[in-house]
Design a protein around this motif. Structure first.
Motif, PDB file in Angstrom:
ATOM      1  N   ASN A   1       0.665  -1.199   0.055  1.00 44.49           N
ATOM      2  CA  ASN A   1      -0.043   0.163  -0.226  1.00 44.49           C
ATOM      3  C   ASN A   1       0.875   1.351  -0.001  1.00 44.49           C
ATOM      4  O   ASN A   1       2.093   1.140  -0.040  1.00 44.49           O
ATOM      5  N   SER A   2       0.345   2.298   0.114  1.00 43.73           N
ATOM      6  CA  SER A   2       0.839   3.640  -0.053  1.00 43.73           C
ATOM      7  C   SER A   2       1.880   4.043   1.328  1.00 43.73           C
ATOM      8  O   SER A   2       2.582   4.998   1.268  1.00 43.73           O
TER       9      SER A   2
ATOM     10  N   GLU B   1       0.730   0.790  -4.313  1.00 43.27           N
ATOM     11  CA  GLU B   1      -0.382   1.809  -4.489  1.00 43.27           C
ATOM     12  C   GLU B   1       0.185   3.024  -4.129  1.00 43.27           C
ATOM     13  O   GLU B   1       0.814   3.394  -3.098  1.00 43.27           O
ATOM     14  N   LEU B   2      -0.284   4.106  -5.115  1.00 47.49           N
ATOM     15  CA  LEU B   2       0.443   5.296  -4.679  1.00 47.49           C
ATOM     16  C   LEU B   2      -0.479   6.334  -3.716  1.00 47.49           C
ATOM     17  O   LEU B   2      -1.763   5.991  -3.708  1.00 47.49           O
ATOM     18  N   PRO B   3       0.028   7.303  -3.054  1.00 53.02           N
ATOM     19  CA  PRO B   3      -0.857   7.853  -2.184  1.00 53.02           C
ATOM     20  C   PRO B   3      -1.744   8.889  -2.929  1.00 53.02           C
ATOM     21  O   PRO B   3      -1.085   9.191  -4.240  1.00 53.02           O
ATOM     22  N   GLN B   4      -2.854   9.306  -2.493  1.00 56.41           N
ATOM     23  CA  GLN B   4      -3.630  10.184  -3.226  1.00 56.41           C
ATOM     24  C   GLN B   4      -3.129  11.492  -2.728  1.00 56.41           C
ATOM     25  O   GLN B   4      -3.226  11.906  -1.609  1.00 56.41           O
TER      26      GLN B   4
ATOM     27  N   SER C   1       5.159  12.260   1.439  1.00 57.53           N
ATOM     28  CA  SER C   1       4.270  10.976   1.050  1.00 57.53           C
ATOM     29  C   SER C   1       4.897   9.703   0.314  1.00 57.53           C
ATOM     30  O   SER C   1       5.002   8.513   0.539  1.00 57.53           O
TER      31      SER C   1
ATOM     32  N   LEU D   1       6.584   6.100   1.438  1.00 50.50           N
ATOM     33  CA  LEU D   1       6.272   4.955   0.865  1.00 50.50           C
ATOM     34  C   LEU D   1       7.788   4.127   0.633  1.00 50.50           C
ATOM     35  O   LEU D   1       7.734   2.868   0.844  1.00 50.50           O
TER      36      LEU D   1
ATOM     37  N   THR E   1       2.971   0.461 -10.705  1.00 51.87           N
ATOM     38  CA  THR E   1       1.649   0.731 -10.346  1.00 51.87           C
ATOM     39  C   THR E   1       0.834  -0.329 -10.883  1.00 51.87           C
ATOM     40  O   THR E   1       1.248  -1.022 -12.116  1.00 51.87           O
TER      41      THR E   1
END
Length: 214
Positions: free
Chosen positions: A8-9, A127-130, A138, A142, A199
């Protein structure tokens, strides 16, 4: 079917993703791998040497002395390479040093390199951070969760993700982090990188690359 770890992020493992056997389960051909890297390196070289030939130096084109009766060697004008200020024999000129390699051979080398990287656990799906605005911390968080802050990291993005200005700005100040748009990847990139992060969108683009060869 090969599987890649999904994170995840925050860099935490959340499962596995099944990937293409052709992309991540191919055998490694070392000779083909070497050839692909040589071809990629040839495109980075610049043959910029530029010297004047005999016909390019400035000066009179008149014969410097008569042909016979002087006791000296026969000569034309002073543009000959023998004289100071004359042209250079076989002068270097700017040229392209690009080498060629058939597409199927390039793809076979690339898929073999990706498969070997996956076998060595160097490939991860993330998963990239929003992001609503550029936020480098951020991305650093990661990479820290993945434990790759001290490695050369290649982050593969889809075309839509590469067009996200906030994401690109967040990544560009992170040391040793390099962005590529999938499927624009070559064998040299794979061998050079310490870790490769995909991704899900980038993986989908790589799958389309595989289908082109079928």
């Amino acid at each position: 079917m090969p599987q890649l770890t999904m994170c995840n992020s925050e860099g935490q493992k959340v499962g596995h993703v099944e990937v293409s056997e052709a992309l991540f389960g191919a055998p490694l051909h070392r000779d083909l791998l070497h050839q692909a890297i040589v071809v990629a390196d040839s495109r980075r070289k610049r043959h910029a040497g530029n010297a004047k030939r005999r016909d390019e130096v400035v000066g009179s084109g008149a014969k410097i002395w008569r042909q016979k009766g002087t006791g000296r060697a026969r000569h034309g004008d002073r543009g000959a390479p023998l004289f100071v200020g004359g042209g250079k024999a076989h002068a270097p000129k700017p040229r392209s040093g690009d080498k060629k390699m058939p597409r199927k051979m390039r793809r076979k080398a690339l898929f073999g390199a990706l498969s070997e990287a996956a076998r060595r656990r160097k490939v991860t799906v993330v998963e990239l951070p929003q992001l609503d605005q550029p936020h480098t911390k951020s991305i650093v968080r990661l990479l820290g969760g993945l434990g790759v802050t001290d490695q050369r990291v290649l982050l593969m993005l889809s075309a839509d993700e590469m067009a996200d200005v906030d994401l690109v700005k967040s990544c560009r100040n992170v040391p040793n982090l390099y962005l590529r748009q999938s499927p624009h990847l070559n064998t040299r990139d794979v061998v050079w990188a310490g870790r490769i992060l995909f991704t899900e969108g980038a993986l989908a683009a790589m799958d389309r690359l595989d289908r082109e060869d079928q």
